[in-house]
Design a protein around this motif. Structure first.
Motif: not given
Length: 335
Positions: A31-32, A38-42
Motif C-alpha cells: 500500500f501507499h 483527497d487520496g494524495g500520495r504522502i
C-alpha cells in the motif's frame, strides 16, 4: 525474469559463465500512504537534522554512530580500499554433505543460468553435484557485500543460496532452558503417537495465504463497487487443558477422526473440554428428564393400588390347591 548479476562459477580450472536471477518473490499486497481526505500520495523529503535543508542523493554519505553523539563519516573513497572482490566470480571452496548445513543459515535464493557457450560445463557441474549428493560451499560478492553461499541442484537448475555468517545467528537465551523439567514416558509416548497420527508428505501447493486472499477480495470489491463478503470465521481454539495427557489423547483422536480413521479403544477419554461440553448438554436435557419422572409417578401409584387385587387372587388360589392335595391319595387306592 530479469538477470540481476552476471559472473562466473570458478570450479577448479573451469570457469562457467552464468546469469543470476532472484528465485523468490514476495506476494505481499503493498500500500501507499495517502491523504485520507483527497487520496494524495504522502511524500517524504530528505532533510538535514542540523541545518534543516533538503539534501540531494549526491550530498548523502554514510555515517557510523560510535556513541556519545559522535559520528564517523565514510566516503566512497573509504569503501574503494576495502578488500571486496569485484571480479564477479563465484568461487567454489569445498563440497560438503547437505545435511551438515543448518537451514537457519540460508538467506536468499537465486537461479543460475548458463551464459553463451557455458552450457556444457554448467550441465557437467550440475550432474556431478547431483551424483555426489553434496552441496558446494562458495563465496560471492553480491550487492557490495561478500557472502558465503551454497550451490545445489533444484529442478535441473543450479541454485545459489546465500548464507548468513555464523556470528549473525543469535543464540537462544531463555530461562526455561535452565529449569529441571521432567517429561514422563507416557506423555512422551502419547506425543509421539500424536505426531504419527498427523504425519504426511509435505506438498507446498496444499497451503495458501488466506489473509492475502481475503485482503485481495476486499480490494476487488472496492474497485467493483460491490458488497464485501465477510470470510467465514474459523472455530476458536479451545482453552489449554490442565491435564496434559488428556489433551494429548484428545488431540490424537481428533487427528484420527480428521483422517477418517476409527477411534482407538472405543473413543477418546473425556478431557476437561469434552466433559464441560457434556455437562452443558446434560443440563439442557435435565428439565425433560424431570417431566418424564413426574409423568411416571401416577403410573406407579396406579400399579400400587392394583397390588391388593393380586394378593386376593393369591388367597383364593390357596383353598383350590389344598383340595387338590386331598384328592391325590384316592387316586393311589384305585391304582
Amino acid at each position: 525474469m530479469r538477470a540481476i548479476w552476471k559472473g562466473a562459477v570458478s570450479f577448479g580450472l573451469v570457469s562457467i559463465g552464468v546469469k543470476v536471477y532472484s528465485a523468490t518473490e514476495e506476494k505481499d499486497i503493498r500500500f501507499h500512504q495517502v491523504h485520507r481526505e483527497d487520496g494524495g500520495r504522502i511524500r517524504y523529503k530528505r532533510t538535514c537534522s542540523v541545518c534543516g535543508e533538503e539534501v540531494t542523493y549526491d550530498d548523502i554519505a554514510k555515517g557510523y554512530d560510535i556513541g556519545g553523539g559522535e559520528m564517523v563519516i565514510l566516503t566512497d573513497e573509504d569503501f574503494a580500499d576495502l578488500p571486496l572482490s569485484t571480479s564477479h566470480a563465484i568461487d567454489v571452496l569445498e563440497f560438503v554433505p547437505a545435511e551438515q548445513v543448518d537451514p537457519i543459515l540460508y538467506n536468499k535464493a537465486y537461479f543460475l543460468e548458463p551464459e553463451g557457450s557455458a552450457t556444457k560445463p554448467y550441465v557437467l557441474l550440475r550432474d556431478a553435484l547431483s551424483d555426489s549428493e553434496r552441496v558446494a560451499i562458495v563465496k560471492v560478492a553480491l550487492r557490495q557485500r561478500e557472502q558465503l553461499a551454497t550451490l545445489r541442484v533444484r529442478e535441473g537448475v543450479l541454485l545459489l543460496n546465500t548464507m548468513l555468517w555464523p556470528d549473525e545467528i543469535r543464540r537462544p537465551d531463555f530461562g526455561f532452558l535452565d529449569e529441571d523439567l521432567k517429561v514422563r514416558p507416557p506423555e512422551l509416548a502419547m506425543a509421539s503417537s500424536l505426531i504419527d497420527s498427523m504425519a504426511g508428505e509435505f506438498e507446498p501447493d496444499a497451503f495458501t495465504d488466506d489473509y492475502r486472499a481475503a485482503l485481495q477480495e476486499v480490494i476487488d470489491a472496492k474497485v467493483e463497487g460491490r458488497e464485501v463478503v465477510q470470510p467465514e470465521e474459523e472455530e476458536a481454539a479451545p482453552a489449554a487443558a490442565v491435564d496434559l495427557m488428556a489433551a494429548l489423547k484428545a488431540s490424537v483422536e481428533r487427528a484420527r477422526a480428521a483422517r477418517g480413521e476409527a477411534p482407538s479403544g472405543g473413543g477418546a477419554e473425556p478431557t476437561p473440554i469434552s466433559s464441560a461440553r457434556s455437562a452443558k448438554k446434560a443440563a439442557k436435557k435435565a428439565p425433560a428428564g424431570k417431566t418424564a419422572a413426574k409423568k411416571a409417578e401416577p403410573a406407579k401409584k396406579a400399579a400400587a393400588k392394583k397390588a391388593p387385587a393380586k394378593k386376593t387372587a393369591a388367597k383364593k388360589a390357596e383353598p383350590a390347591k389344598k383340595t387338590a392335595a386331598k384328592k391325590a391319595p384316592a387316586k393311589k387306592k384305585s391304582a
